[in-house]
Design a protein around this motif. Structure first.
Motif, mmCIF file in Angstrom:
data_model
loop_
_atom_site.group_PDB
_atom_site.id
_atom_site.type_symbol
_atom_site.label_atom_id
_atom_site.label_comp_id
_atom_site.label_asym_id
_atom_site.label_seq_id
_atom_site.Cartn_x
_atom_site.Cartn_y
_atom_site.Cartn_z
ATOM 1 N N GLN A 102 33.463 42.148 40.783
ATOM 2 C CA GLN A 102 32.076 42.252 41.277
ATOM 3 C C GLN A 102 31.084 41.767 40.213
ATOM 4 O O GLN A 102 30.086 41.116 40.539
ATOM 5 C CB GLN A 102 31.755 43.708 41.653
ATOM 6 C CG GLN A 102 32.446 44.186 42.930
ATOM 7 C CD GLN A 102 32.249 45.683 43.157
ATOM 8 O OE1 GLN A 102 31.374 46.310 42.565
ATOM 9 N NE2 GLN A 102 33.076 46.247 44.023
ATOM 10 N N ALA A 103 31.381 42.076 38.948
ATOM 11 C CA ALA A 103 30.469 41.672 37.870
ATOM 12 C C ALA A 103 30.346 40.148 37.795
ATOM 13 O O ALA A 103 29.271 39.614 37.528
ATOM 14 C CB ALA A 103 30.946 42.236 36.539
ATOM 15 N N LEU A 104 31.468 39.448 38.046
ATOM 16 C CA LEU A 104 31.418 37.979 38.021
ATOM 17 C C LEU A 104 30.586 37.426 39.179
ATOM 18 O O LEU A 104 30.013 36.341 39.079
ATOM 19 C CB LEU A 104 32.836 37.394 38.114
ATOM 20 C CG LEU A 104 33.778 37.686 36.938
ATOM 21 C CD1 LEU A 104 35.182 37.186 37.246
ATOM 22 C CD2 LEU A 104 33.237 37.036 35.663
ATOM 23 N N TYR B 167 42.277 29.647 45.206
ATOM 24 C CA TYR B 167 41.626 28.330 45.174
ATOM 25 C C TYR B 167 40.207 28.484 45.692
ATOM 26 O O TYR B 167 39.808 29.565 46.142
ATOM 27 C CB TYR B 167 42.407 27.333 46.037
ATOM 28 C CG TYR B 167 42.676 27.788 47.458
ATOM 29 C CD1 TYR B 167 43.799 28.583 47.756
ATOM 30 C CD2 TYR B 167 41.820 27.458 48.504
ATOM 31 C CE1 TYR B 167 44.047 29.012 49.044
ATOM 32 C CE2 TYR B 167 42.058 27.891 49.807
ATOM 33 C CZ TYR B 167 43.177 28.674 50.072
ATOM 34 O OH TYR B 167 43.419 29.110 51.348
ATOM 35 N N SER B 168 39.441 27.403 45.615
ATOM 36 C CA SER B 168 38.091 27.438 46.183
ATOM 37 C C SER B 168 37.828 26.137 46.923
ATOM 38 O O SER B 168 38.541 25.141 46.727
ATOM 39 C CB SER B 168 37.052 27.653 45.073
ATOM 40 O OG SER B 168 37.040 26.537 44.205
ATOM 41 N N PHE B 169 36.842 26.152 47.799
ATOM 42 C CA PHE B 169 36.452 24.942 48.530
ATOM 43 C C PHE B 169 34.999 25.084 48.960
ATOM 44 O O PHE B 169 34.446 26.191 48.968
ATOM 45 C CB PHE B 169 37.377 24.696 49.729
ATOM 46 C CG PHE B 169 37.445 25.827 50.741
ATOM 47 C CD1 PHE B 169 38.298 26.914 50.534
ATOM 48 C CD2 PHE B 169 36.675 25.809 51.893
ATOM 49 C CE1 PHE B 169 38.378 27.953 51.458
ATOM 50 C CE2 PHE B 169 36.745 26.836 52.837
ATOM 51 C CZ PHE B 169 37.605 27.921 52.612
ATOM 52 N N PHE C 89 46.522 47.575 43.817
ATOM 53 C CA PHE C 89 46.321 46.122 43.792
ATOM 54 C C PHE C 89 45.334 45.731 42.700
ATOM 55 O O PHE C 89 44.471 46.501 42.308
ATOM 56 C CB PHE C 89 45.765 45.643 45.133
ATOM 57 C CG PHE C 89 46.710 45.834 46.286
ATOM 58 C CD1 PHE C 89 48.066 45.593 46.149
ATOM 59 C CD2 PHE C 89 46.233 46.250 47.516
ATOM 60 C CE1 PHE C 89 48.943 45.757 47.218
ATOM 61 C CE2 PHE C 89 47.090 46.419 48.593
ATOM 62 C CZ PHE C 89 48.441 46.175 48.445
ATOM 63 N N MET C 90 45.467 44.500 42.241
ATOM 64 C CA MET C 90 44.480 43.964 41.307
ATOM 65 C C MET C 90 44.471 42.428 41.337
ATOM 66 O O MET C 90 45.448 41.795 41.734
ATOM 67 C CB MET C 90 44.738 44.462 39.887
ATOM 68 C CG MET C 90 46.081 44.071 39.329
ATOM 69 S SD MET C 90 46.353 44.726 37.670
ATOM 70 C CE MET C 90 46.539 46.465 37.997
ATOM 71 N N VAL C 91 43.335 41.887 40.913
ATOM 72 C CA VAL C 91 43.185 40.433 40.815
ATOM 73 C C VAL C 91 43.808 39.953 39.505
ATOM 74 O O VAL C 91 44.452 38.901 39.458
ATOM 75 C CB VAL C 91 41.687 40.064 40.903
ATOM 76 C CG1 VAL C 91 41.454 38.594 40.581
ATOM 77 C CG2 VAL C 91 41.149 40.403 42.297
ATOM 78 N N TRP D 283 40.033 32.416 35.737
ATOM 79 C CA TRP D 283 39.932 31.247 36.614
ATOM 80 C C TRP D 283 38.657 31.328 37.451
ATOM 81 O O TRP D 283 37.917 30.350 37.589
ATOM 82 C CB TRP D 283 41.161 31.165 37.538
ATOM 83 C CG TRP D 283 40.981 30.149 38.627
ATOM 84 C CD1 TRP D 283 41.230 28.811 38.537
ATOM 85 C CD2 TRP D 283 40.451 30.371 39.938
ATOM 86 N NE1 TRP D 283 40.896 28.185 39.714
ATOM 87 C CE2 TRP D 283 40.415 29.129 40.595
ATOM 88 C CE3 TRP D 283 40.011 31.515 40.620
ATOM 89 C CZ2 TRP D 283 39.948 28.978 41.901
ATOM 90 C CZ3 TRP D 283 39.545 31.374 41.927
ATOM 91 C CH2 TRP D 283 39.518 30.113 42.553
ATOM 92 N N LEU D 284 38.371 32.520 37.979
ATOM 93 C CA LEU D 284 37.193 32.713 38.831
ATOM 94 C C LEU D 284 35.913 32.454 38.035
ATOM 95 O O LEU D 284 35.006 31.751 38.516
ATOM 96 C CB LEU D 284 37.193 34.135 39.418
ATOM 97 C CG LEU D 284 36.012 34.497 40.320
ATOM 98 C CD1 LEU D 284 35.985 33.605 41.560
ATOM 99 C CD2 LEU D 284 36.071 35.968 40.737
#
Ligand SMILES: [Fe+2]
Ligand SMILES: [Fe+2]
Lengths: 132, 353
Positions: free
Chosen positions: B230-232, B134-136, B181-183, B190-191
């Protein structure tokens, strides 16, 4: 040395069985390596086993691949004990405290297995006794 | 501008002043509107022994961090918990961890750790804490929480006969049966969407459990799709990525992205370069923390107070028995650094090997 004894000596060394006893074959080397690896594997098993302690915590939780155990530095002055100590004493410290377990004798096969595993992970690192 | 905020509740100040870094008594920098501070607590690894009995050592670590964070005055803007609340992700552990966290004055925002996830793929954790990513926004800074501890579908869904087995395999840091691990693509999409509405001069702070960079794969100090993430982030002027998981101090800079790790409340880890059989890619800008004394169970565990000013983070480590540290962003050099340790060489006894 009198002649009689000299003769016995020569005979003894000439006897083929005697010479062989001091020689080892590829199969011996293989067997000894396998014996070591088996014990080191048992050490790895113990290192990741809750059986050494009473609270479920295992050595590998804090020492991945045995890192930070420094087997090549022992014996060394352990400032917390105030004297020169062997690695098994620090193994027991960690069994007693983070693992809340019972200490092992220095020559307990489990202690030997832990040493074999830690030494194997540290293979190639120069001996450096006394280093902190 | 000149507001010097009193950070410790006066009653408690005498009690623990010696244990908190001087920089906890904070100076405000830049515009007030962009001045944020938050407490960062991570990696408590609450571990069930049996029934209602838990490993005392790890419980104490989290309780101490919570008690000390509660002494901050005024309250921080928020508290973030960086993941690995539990050791094996079961209900008793997550419940017990949530109960300890519930004593916080400020309800924490949560990050998912692999130890919270791999038993039931985060179901119970989500039941307790909500969204996994999520973001805020706080005072003009955009904060993003990622669930970075996902891995290949085959490993997650097909390889193991049970959730318990899967959790146990992932729980061993040095276990060769683990998986990187990975996103993941879905979350990266979504990001990208989330960041689309954010202007490029808005400061960004990303919280992930694993480092969004590649340090050492053998211990999963690693995120497989780090470069894609990182590119995003690369289009933004000021980006900070903060992560737990590594249980040690790390910091470095890649392009415009400043990376900072945080400490665990449970136990410290050796640096990967101390493993003799492995090649290490530890970021070169990191000055290692002091070695832990095993006779002091809280040594080199702790929590952080983070200041955000002008869009960059300063991390104040409170490490109990260990030397407290401050890693700040150096504007001239455009990278995080430990001012004290980059000008003085460390004592030789503290070298990790
Ligand atoms: Fe962790
Ligand atoms: Fe983790």
């Amino acid at each position: 040395m009198n002649t009689m004894i000299k003769v016995i000596f020569i005979l003894a060394f000439a006897y083929p069985g005697f010479v062989q006893a001091d020689d080892f074959k590829k199969s011996d080397l293989k067997r000894w390596r396998e014996q070591f690896d088996e014990v080191a594997d048992e050490g790895r098993r113990l290192f990741t086993s809750p059986d050494l302690g009473s609270n479920g915590v295992v050595c590998a939780q804090c020492h991945p691949n045995g890192a930070n155990t420094h087997p090549e530095t022992y014996p060394k002055f352990q400032k917390q004990l105030g004297r020169v100590a062997m690695m098994w004493e620090m193994v027991n410290w960690c069994i007693l405290n983070p693992l809340e377990g019972k200490p092992l004798d220095a020559d307990d096969p489990e202690m030997i297995a832990i040493h074999a595993y830690l030494a194997k992970e540290r293979k190639g690192v120069q001996l450096d006794p006394g280093r902190h | 501008m000149t507001s010097r905020r009193k950070f410790l509740k006066s009653t408690a100040a005498g009690l623990i002043a010696g244990a908190l870094p001087v920089s906890v008594v904070k100076l405000a920098f830049g515009s007030e509107a962009r001045d944020i501070s938050f407490a960062y607590i991570s990696d408590s690894h609450i571990q069930q022994v049996k029934g209602s009995k838990f490993v005392r050592n790890w419980d104490r670590g989290l309780m101490k961090a919570v008690a000390e964070a509660n002494l901050l005055d005024p309250n921080p803007d928020f508290v973030i918990f960086g993941g690995d609340l539990a050791q094996l992700g079961n209900k008793p552990e997550l419940d017990h961890g949530a109960e300890i966290l519930s004593a916080l004055n400020v309800k924490p925002r949560m990050v998912m750790g692999e130890h919270d996830y791999y038993l039931d793929l985060g179901d119970y954790w989500s039941h307790l804490f909500g969204e996994k990513y999520y973001s805020f926004d706080v005072k003009g800074v955009h904060f993003v929480v990622l669930n970075s501890i996902l891995t290949y579908d085959e490993w997650t869904f097909d390889r193991w006969e049970s959730g318990e087995r899967r959790m146990n395999e992932m729980a061993g840091l040095d276990n060769p049966n683990g998986s990187p691990f990975m996103v993941g693509e879905k979350q990266r999409e979504w990001l990208a969407n989330d960041l689309e509405k954010v202007s490029h001069d808005t400061p960004i702070v990303v919280f992930s459990h694993s480092p969004i960079q590649k340090i050492y794969k053998g211990w999963n100090f690693w995120t497989e799709d780090a470069e894609e993430v990182q590119a995003l982030l690369a289009v933004f002027n000021k980006v900070n990525v903060m992560y737990g998981h590594v249980h040690q101090i790390q910091y470095n800079q890649i392009g415009n992205i400043a990376f900072n790790s945080v400490m665990a409340t449970a136990w410290p880890w050796p640096y990967p370069n101390s493993y003799a059989q492995a090649k290490s890619h530890l970021p070169v800008m990191t000055v290692e923390m002091n070695r832990a004394d095993p006779f002091n169970e809280r040594d080199a565990t702790g929590w952080q107070l983070v200041d955000v000013h002008s869009g960059r983070v300063d991390v104040n480590f409170n490490l109990y028995g260990n030397q407290n540290r401050t890693v700040s962003f150096n504007k001239e050099k455009n990278q995080p650094e430990d001012i004290k340790y980059s000008t003085h060489s460390k004592k030789p006894a503290q070298k990790h090997y």
